[in-house]
Design an enzyme around this catalytic site. Structure first.
Site, PDB file in Angstrom:
ATOM      1  N   LEU A 164       0.868  -1.173   0.000  1.00  7.02           N
ATOM      2  CA  LEU A 164       0.000   0.000   0.000  1.00  7.02           C
ATOM      3  C   LEU A 164       0.906   1.225   0.000  1.00  7.02           C
ATOM      4  O   LEU A 164       1.899   1.264   0.728  1.00  7.02           O
ATOM      5  CB  LEU A 164      -0.889   0.021   1.248  1.00  7.02           C
ATOM      6  CG  LEU A 164      -2.213  -0.734   1.218  1.00  7.02           C
ATOM      7  CD1 LEU A 164      -2.881  -0.658   2.589  1.00  7.02           C
ATOM      8  CD2 LEU A 164      -3.145  -0.181   0.158  1.00  7.02           C
ATOM      9  N   ASP A 165       0.573   2.225  -0.805  1.00  6.98           N
ATOM     10  CA  ASP A 165       1.356   3.456  -0.826  1.00  6.98           C
ATOM     11  C   ASP A 165       1.376   4.097   0.561  1.00  6.98           C
ATOM     12  O   ASP A 165       0.431   3.919   1.343  1.00  6.98           O
ATOM     13  CB  ASP A 165       0.757   4.457  -1.816  1.00  6.98           C
ATOM     14  CG  ASP A 165       0.854   3.979  -3.260  1.00  6.98           C
ATOM     15  OD1 ASP A 165       1.730   3.139  -3.544  1.00  6.98           O
ATOM     16  OD2 ASP A 165       0.054   4.450  -4.091  1.00  6.98           O
ATOM     17  N   PRO A 166       2.426   4.863   0.893  1.00  7.21           N
ATOM     18  CA  PRO A 166       2.439   5.582   2.177  1.00  7.21           C
ATOM     19  C   PRO A 166       1.196   6.445   2.375  1.00  7.21           C
ATOM     20  O   PRO A 166       0.704   6.586   3.497  1.00  7.21           O
ATOM     21  CB  PRO A 166       3.708   6.442   2.081  1.00  7.21           C
ATOM     22  CG  PRO A 166       4.615   5.651   1.191  1.00  7.21           C
ATOM     23  CD  PRO A 166       3.697   5.020   0.165  1.00  7.21           C
ATOM     24  N   ALA A 224      -1.750   5.719   1.508  1.00  8.96           N
ATOM     25  CA  ALA A 224      -2.930   4.879   1.722  1.00  8.96           C
ATOM     26  C   ALA A 224      -2.995   4.344   3.146  1.00  8.96           C
ATOM     27  O   ALA A 224      -1.981   4.143   3.810  1.00  8.96           O
ATOM     28  CB  ALA A 224      -2.931   3.719   0.736  1.00  8.96           C
ATOM     29  N   ARG A 255      -4.431   5.060  -8.426  1.00 12.37           N
ATOM     30  CA  ARG A 255      -3.913   6.352  -8.895  1.00 12.37           C
ATOM     31  C   ARG A 255      -4.107   6.504 -10.402  1.00 12.37           C
ATOM     32  O   ARG A 255      -4.508   7.565 -10.887  1.00 12.37           O
ATOM     33  CB  ARG A 255      -2.429   6.474  -8.534  1.00 12.37           C
ATOM     34  CG  ARG A 255      -2.181   6.780  -7.066  1.00 12.37           C
ATOM     35  CD  ARG A 255      -0.695   6.840  -6.760  1.00 12.37           C
ATOM     36  NE  ARG A 255      -0.046   5.541  -6.908  1.00 12.37           N
ATOM     37  CZ  ARG A 255       1.138   5.350  -7.468  1.00 12.37           C
ATOM     38  NH1 ARG A 255       1.797   6.382  -7.982  1.00 12.37           N
ATOM     39  NH2 ARG A 255       1.676   4.146  -7.525  1.00 12.37           N
TER      40      ARG A 255
END
Length: 305
Positions: free
Chosen positions: A47-49, A51, A181
């Site tokens: 998971l992206d930072p 998120a 995204r």
């Protein structure tokens, strides 16, 4: 004086973390691993930072099945900021272009059907995908842009939850490998105003939902009160992510041979596909695949938990 090496614990299971904002998935994993003092650990997809939300963390024997969770469908809620595009397609990047927002709810609703079902996505440069062994995001930070092959993904559900000013809140059910995204950026281009992800929350990963998660703060408090072993109560069984698979229960005789790598027969086996297996005492002992001759071939075996 030589530093004493910390002896890690052999613990197995899955902890469902509500990943906090600002953490990389690996940073969150290593923090929980430290709280457990676990010997072996792995997560089931980054998971992206930016998120938050459902991040299954696998420990010990459960790491053998993390790939199956990685391959599972996911659900998200995201807040799209309309009118701007950024280098990263989220709020952490630099603004590339600003355009007026002249669309409303009806326009957004009309655009969404174009992104439901099987669609093609070009992965973003700021991603963990690799080119010649180098993560794309490292190339992007160095100012390089390389060609990326389009990927087919499935958007099973895409709904507009709210529309206020120049933002739109969306709910998405999607297949593995979907970049939210990119989805938001593509929707923005369809609307003619551009868009980026301002907020992102994963609400489901495979069978796991937000209601089942625990926060890092809760884990830290339990650890502070009772140490590593107190955190064990948050561990779910290693096969928790496979509960929708057919279950076979082997006899003591069949379990012995199967655990030694021998395919065995099971009268109640399906005709094909993957199965999870318990021994005669109801302990999960691994996963198998139904072979052409009907026998169950072992694929991943575990030690008794």
């Amino acid at each position: 004086m030589a530093q004493v090496k910390r002896i890690r614990r052999n613990v197995s299971g899955i902890i469902l973390l509500d990943k906090p904002l600002g953490f990389t998935s690996n940073a969150a994993l290593q923090k929980v691993r430290w709280l457990l003092n676990a010997e072996k650990a792995g997560h089931t997809g980054s998971l992206d930072p930016l998120a938050t939300g459902v991040l299954p963390l696998c420990f010990g024997e459960a790491t053998k099945f993390s790939q199956y969770l990685l391959d599972s469908d996911k659900s998200y809620e995201t807040l799209a900021q309309l009118g701007k595009t950024t280098t990263t397609a989220d709020s952490e990047g630099e603004v590339l272009l600003t355009r007026p927002v002249t669309v409303g709810r009806d326009d957004i609703e009309a655009a969404l059907p174009h992104f439901r079902g099987q669609i093609s996505q070009i992965p973003p440069m700021y991603s963990a995908l690799k080119r010649d062994g180098q993560p794309l995001y490292k190339l992007a930070r160095a100012g390089e842009v390389v060609e990326r092959e389009p990927r087919s993904v499935t958007i099973a559900r895409l709904e507009l939850l709210a529309c206020e000013g120049d933002t739109a809140r969306l709910s998405v059910d999607c297949s593995k490998g979907t970049y939210i995204r990119t989805l938001v950026e593509d929707i923005g281009e369809k609307l003619g105003c551009g868009a980026y992800v301002a907020e992102l929350r994963r609400t489901q990963a495979g069978p796991f939902t937000l209601a089942q998660t625990v926060t890092l703060e809760e884990l830290e408090q339990v650890h502070a009160d009772g140490g590593n072993e107190a955190v064990d109560r948050f561990l779910m069984p290693s096969d928790s992510g496979l509960l929708d698979w057919p279950l076979l229960k082997f006899s003591e005789h069949s379990s012995f041979y199967w655990l030694h790598g021998q395919p065995v027969r099971a009268p109640d086996a399906p005709k094909f596909g993957m199965v999870r297996v318990q021994d005669h005492e109801g302990r999960f002992i691994g996963i198998g695949e139904v072979a052409e001759d009907g026998r169950i071939a072992p694929r991943r075996l575990i030690r008794s938990e």
